[in-house]
Each structure stands twice: as C-alpha cells, then as structure tokens.
Motif scaffolding. Structure first.
Motif, PDB file in Angstrom:
ATOM      1  N   VAL A 220      17.099  32.455  11.433  1.00 57.69           N
ATOM      2  CA  VAL A 220      15.888  32.879  10.722  1.00 57.69           C
ATOM      3  C   VAL A 220      14.774  32.913  11.758  1.00 57.69           C
ATOM      4  CG1 VAL A 220      14.214  32.297   8.935  1.00 57.69           C
ATOM      5  CG2 VAL A 220      16.659  31.882   8.549  1.00 57.69           C
ATOM      6  N   ARG A 221      14.117  34.039  11.892  1.00 51.92           N
ATOM      7  CA  ARG A 221      13.190  34.220  13.005  1.00 51.92           C
ATOM      8  C   ARG A 221      11.879  33.457  12.828  1.00 51.92           C
ATOM      9  NH1 ARG A 221       8.959  37.011  14.608  1.00 51.92           N
ATOM     10  NH2 ARG A 221       8.821  37.529  16.817  1.00 51.92           N
ATOM     11  N   HIS A 222      11.318  33.480  11.636  1.00 46.77           N
ATOM     12  CA  HIS A 222       9.967  32.938  11.410  1.00 46.77           C
ATOM     13  C   HIS A 222      10.054  31.803  10.398  1.00 46.77           C
ATOM     14  CE1 HIS A 222       5.424  33.949  10.562  1.00 46.77           C
ATOM     15  NE2 HIS A 222       5.607  32.709  10.955  1.00 46.77           N
ATOM     16  N   PHE A 223       9.608  30.620  10.799  1.00 41.10           N
ATOM     17  CA  PHE A 223       9.620  29.438   9.936  1.00 41.10           C
ATOM     18  C   PHE A 223       8.190  29.009   9.689  1.00 41.10           C
ATOM     19  CE2 PHE A 223      10.199  24.964   8.792  1.00 41.10           C
ATOM     20  CZ  PHE A 223      11.329  25.025   7.996  1.00 41.10           C
ATOM     21  N   LEU A 224       7.841  28.809   8.401  1.00 38.69           N
ATOM     22  CA  LEU A 224       6.496  28.395   8.030  1.00 38.69           C
ATOM     23  C   LEU A 224       6.568  27.045   7.326  1.00 38.69           C
ATOM     24  CD1 LEU A 224       6.661  31.770   7.451  1.00 38.69           C
ATOM     25  CD2 LEU A 224       4.201  31.349   7.314  1.00 38.69           C
TER      26      LEU A 224
ATOM     27  N   ARG B 257       9.047  21.701  15.823  1.00 41.74           N
ATOM     28  CA  ARG B 257       8.681  22.401  17.064  1.00 41.74           C
ATOM     29  C   ARG B 257       9.836  22.393  18.061  1.00 41.74           C
ATOM     30  NH1 ARG B 257       3.363  19.731  16.316  1.00 41.74           N
ATOM     31  NH2 ARG B 257       1.809  21.380  16.001  1.00 41.74           N
ATOM     32  N   ALA B 258      10.542  21.272  18.114  1.00 44.75           N
ATOM     33  CA  ALA B 258      11.636  21.120  19.073  1.00 44.75           C
ATOM     34  C   ALA B 258      12.815  22.039  18.783  1.00 44.75           C
ATOM     35  CB  ALA B 258      12.104  19.666  19.095  1.00 44.75           C
ATOM     36  N   LEU B 259      12.832  22.662  17.616  1.00 45.44           N
ATOM     37  CA  LEU B 259      13.906  23.607  17.274  1.00 45.44           C
ATOM     38  C   LEU B 259      13.680  24.971  17.924  1.00 45.44           C
ATOM     39  CD1 LEU B 259      14.370  22.739  13.486  1.00 45.44           C
ATOM     40  CD2 LEU B 259      15.799  22.012  15.417  1.00 45.44           C
ATOM     41  N   HIS B 260      12.463  25.223  18.371  1.00 49.76           N
ATOM     42  CA  HIS B 260      12.133  26.448  19.113  1.00 49.76           C
ATOM     43  C   HIS B 260      12.456  27.726  18.329  1.00 49.76           C
ATOM     44  CE1 HIS B 260      11.239  23.975  22.564  1.00 49.76           C
ATOM     45  NE2 HIS B 260      12.460  23.451  22.547  1.00 49.76           N
ATOM     46  N   PHE B 261      11.879  27.825  17.146  1.00 49.44           N
ATOM     47  CA  PHE B 261      11.973  29.087  16.417  1.00 49.44           C
ATOM     48  C   PHE B 261      11.274  30.185  17.219  1.00 49.44           C
ATOM     49  CE2 PHE B 261      12.664  26.189  12.861  1.00 49.44           C
ATOM     50  CZ  PHE B 261      13.621  26.869  12.117  1.00 49.44           C
TER      51      PHE B 261
ATOM     52  N   GLN C 114       9.303  32.222  16.011  1.00 53.15           N
ATOM     53  CA  GLN C 114       7.932  32.173  15.512  1.00 53.15           C
ATOM     54  C   GLN C 114       7.820  31.004  14.540  1.00 53.15           C
ATOM     55  OE1 GLN C 114       6.588  35.906  13.932  1.00 53.15           O
ATOM     56  NE2 GLN C 114       4.489  35.237  13.661  1.00 53.15           N
ATOM     57  N   LEU C 115       6.854  30.138  14.786  1.00 59.30           N
ATOM     58  CA  LEU C 115       6.618  28.977  13.938  1.00 59.30           C
ATOM     59  C   LEU C 115       5.157  28.968  13.517  1.00 59.30           C
ATOM     60  CD1 LEU C 115       7.357  26.187  12.701  1.00 59.30           C
ATOM     61  CD2 LEU C 115       6.793  25.177  14.942  1.00 59.30           C
ATOM     62  N   THR C 116       4.928  28.867  12.211  1.00 61.15           N
ATOM     63  CA  THR C 116       3.571  28.752  11.673  1.00 61.15           C
ATOM     64  C   THR C 116       3.469  27.456  10.897  1.00 61.15           C
ATOM     65  OG1 THR C 116       3.349  31.160  11.485  1.00 61.15           O
ATOM     66  CG2 THR C 116       1.801  29.807  10.229  1.00 61.15           C
TER      67      THR C 116
ATOM     68  N   GLY D 167       4.811  38.185  15.949  1.00 63.22           N
ATOM     69  CA  GLY D 167       4.479  37.553  17.213  1.00 63.22           C
ATOM     70  C   GLY D 167       5.585  36.604  17.628  1.00 63.22           C
ATOM     71  N   ARG D 168       5.279  35.777  18.614  1.00 64.28           N
ATOM     72  CA  ARG D 168       6.224  34.783  19.095  1.00 64.28           C
ATOM     73  C   ARG D 168       5.464  33.482  19.319  1.00 64.28           C
ATOM     74  NH1 ARG D 168      11.094  36.807  20.618  1.00 64.28           N
ATOM     75  NH2 ARG D 168      11.562  34.900  21.777  1.00 64.28           N
ATOM     76  N   GLY D 169       6.205  32.387  19.319  1.00 59.63           N
ATOM     77  CA  GLY D 169       5.593  31.103  19.585  1.00 59.63           C
ATOM     78  C   GLY D 169       5.014  30.464  18.339  1.00 59.63           C
ATOM     79  N   GLU D 170       4.095  29.532  18.565  1.00 60.62           N
ATOM     80  CA  GLU D 170       3.582  28.684  17.484  1.00 60.62           C
ATOM     81  C   GLU D 170       2.134  29.022  17.137  1.00 60.62           C
ATOM     82  OE1 GLU D 170       2.005  24.124  17.147  1.00 60.62           O
ATOM     83  OE2 GLU D 170       3.860  24.459  18.284  1.00 60.62           O
ATOM     84  N   ARG D 171       1.832  28.929  15.853  1.00 64.90           N
ATOM     85  CA  ARG D 171       0.475  29.093  15.384  1.00 64.90           C
ATOM     86  C   ARG D 171       0.192  27.998  14.359  1.00 64.90           C
ATOM     87  NH1 ARG D 171      -2.288  34.407  12.478  1.00 64.90           N
ATOM     88  NH2 ARG D 171      -4.451  33.814  12.854  1.00 64.90           N
ATOM     89  N   VAL D 172      -0.911  27.282  14.543  1.00 61.82           N
ATOM     90  CA  VAL D 172      -1.324  26.252  13.600  1.00 61.82           C
ATOM     91  C   VAL D 172      -2.534  26.757  12.840  1.00 61.82           C
ATOM     92  CG1 VAL D 172      -2.170  23.898  13.322  1.00 61.82           C
ATOM     93  CG2 VAL D 172      -0.428  24.388  15.047  1.00 61.82           C
ATOM     94  N   ILE D 173      -2.428  26.761  11.518  1.00 60.04           N
ATOM     95  CA  ILE D 173      -3.488  27.269  10.647  1.00 60.04           C
ATOM     96  C   ILE D 173      -4.128  26.098   9.910  1.00 60.04           C
ATOM     97  CG2 ILE D 173      -4.067  28.802   8.725  1.00 60.04           C
ATOM     98  CD1 ILE D 173      -3.056  30.280  11.181  1.00 60.04           C
TER      99      ILE D 173
END
Length: 211
Positions: free
Chosen positions: A103-107, A134-138, A140-142, A198-204
């Motif tokens: 699964v590409r994007h995890f929220l 975070r350590a799972l390296h999705f 895209q992580l939100t 996108g790619r990587g992590e975003r904190v909202i």
C-alpha cells in the motif's frame, strides 16, 4: 482508488467512511470492523476482522491508500496495557501488513504533543506508534495530529467541557496547539491529504491546516 480504513466505526472513522464513499475518486472503500455495522452501499466492502488474528483478513489488505483511525479510551479499555494493545499493537500490525502488501500511502491519526519519551502514558503511546510506523518506510506517510477532537453529540462530560474551555482560551490566543477539531473537518483533512501525490513523510497539525 481503493481505500482501507481501520477504526471505521469510531466517531472520526464513521465520518471518514462517509466522505470517502461520497468522493468519486474512490472506487472501493474497505472498512475493517469487528461486527457488521454499515448499511450496504455499492462501493463499500465491510470486512469482519479479528484484530487478534489480522492475518486471517490479509487478502483484503491491498489498495492505494490506508487510513488508521483505531483507538479507545483508558476507561473503555480498562487498563493501560489493554489500551496500548488496541491503540498501538493493532494499528502497528495493520501498518505492517499494509507495507507488506505494498500500500503506497499510509495515513495515521495521532495527536498533538506526542513524544515516545514522554512521561505521560497517552503521549508516549502515540509517539512510539508514530516512530515505529515511520520505520516501515512507506512511499508516502501522512500523520495527522489534531488537538481535542469534537465528537458530535458526545456524552463525555469532560470532553464537552474541555472543548468549551479551549474555544474560550483560543479566542484570547492561548493553547492554540490544542484547538478543537470536529470529526467532519478531521475526516475532510484525511480525504484531501490522501489525494496529495508525493513521497516521504508529512505531518499535519490540524490547527495549521489551510488547504
């Protein structure tokens, strides 16, 4: 898009499922629930799951985006260990399965002020979960960090009073980081963020959300 949701019967999860089903971008919405809950709808797949044996439902864990909104209260859980098991263990295992199934994007629904080294149980639990997801390296992580969540028609007296107090203090510029957020707004943030490519992590932080 195919969306996966755990915590689908909670206050935020119910609103999230509703908004996902109403959005044409989502062709399938899989709600993982402990017992039948939702009325039949064309795009909705209700997967009855035993979180003590999530592997039994692994065939349903695939898609484009996954939302993790599962949680309980210390009062409902009965002990800190039981709350940790639901809020941390179940969500982490779900995230691990999502990563395994690509699964590409995890929220993830978290909370403002979390810290894996906190002396406060709740903040530590949520902080440890964030760190391990975070350590799972999705791809895209939100991570969405609301302050107080305002549940419609809440019967929790403390929650209602806290909401009124925070709204008052917010008006005079205090405790802005804990500004109350309705479940409808929180769900809309999740839906909109799930469409961001996108790619990587975003904190909202919901108090800062403007788009």
């Amino acid at each position: 898009m195919r969306a996966l949701v755990i915590g689908a019967t909670g206050a935020t999860g119910r609103e999230l499922v509703k908004q996902l089903l109403a959005d044409a971008r989502f062709t399938e919405v899989v709600a993982f629930v402990r017992r039948p809950y939702f009325e039949e709808q064309p795009k909705l797949i209700e997967c009855i799951v035993d979180f003590e044996n999530l592997a039994a439902s692994a065939d349903y864990i695939y898609g484009d985006v996954a939302f993790s909104c599962l949680g309980t209260t210390l009062k409902d859980a009965g002990s800190k260990a039981a709350q940790w098991h639901v809020d941390h263990d179940y969500q982490l295992e779900f995230a691990q399965w999502c990563q395994t199934k690509e699964v590409r994007h995890f929220l993830l629904l978290s909370a403002v002020g979390v810290d894996p080294n906190s002396n406060f149980f709740y903040n530590k639990m949520k902080g440890v979960l964030e760190m391990e997801v975070r350590a799972l390296h999705f791809d895209q992580l939100t991570i969405v960090q609301p302050g107080l969540i305002l549940r419609p028609n809440s019967d929790r007296v403390g929650e209602v009073l806290a909401g009124k107090m925070l709204l008052f203090f917010n008006k005079i510029g205090l405790f802005k980081q804990y500004a109350p957020t309705s479940t409808a707004k929180l769900a809309s943030i999740f839906v909109r963020e799930s469409k961001v490519k996108g790619r990587g992590e975003r904190v909202i932080k919901t108090k800062d959300y403007t788009s």
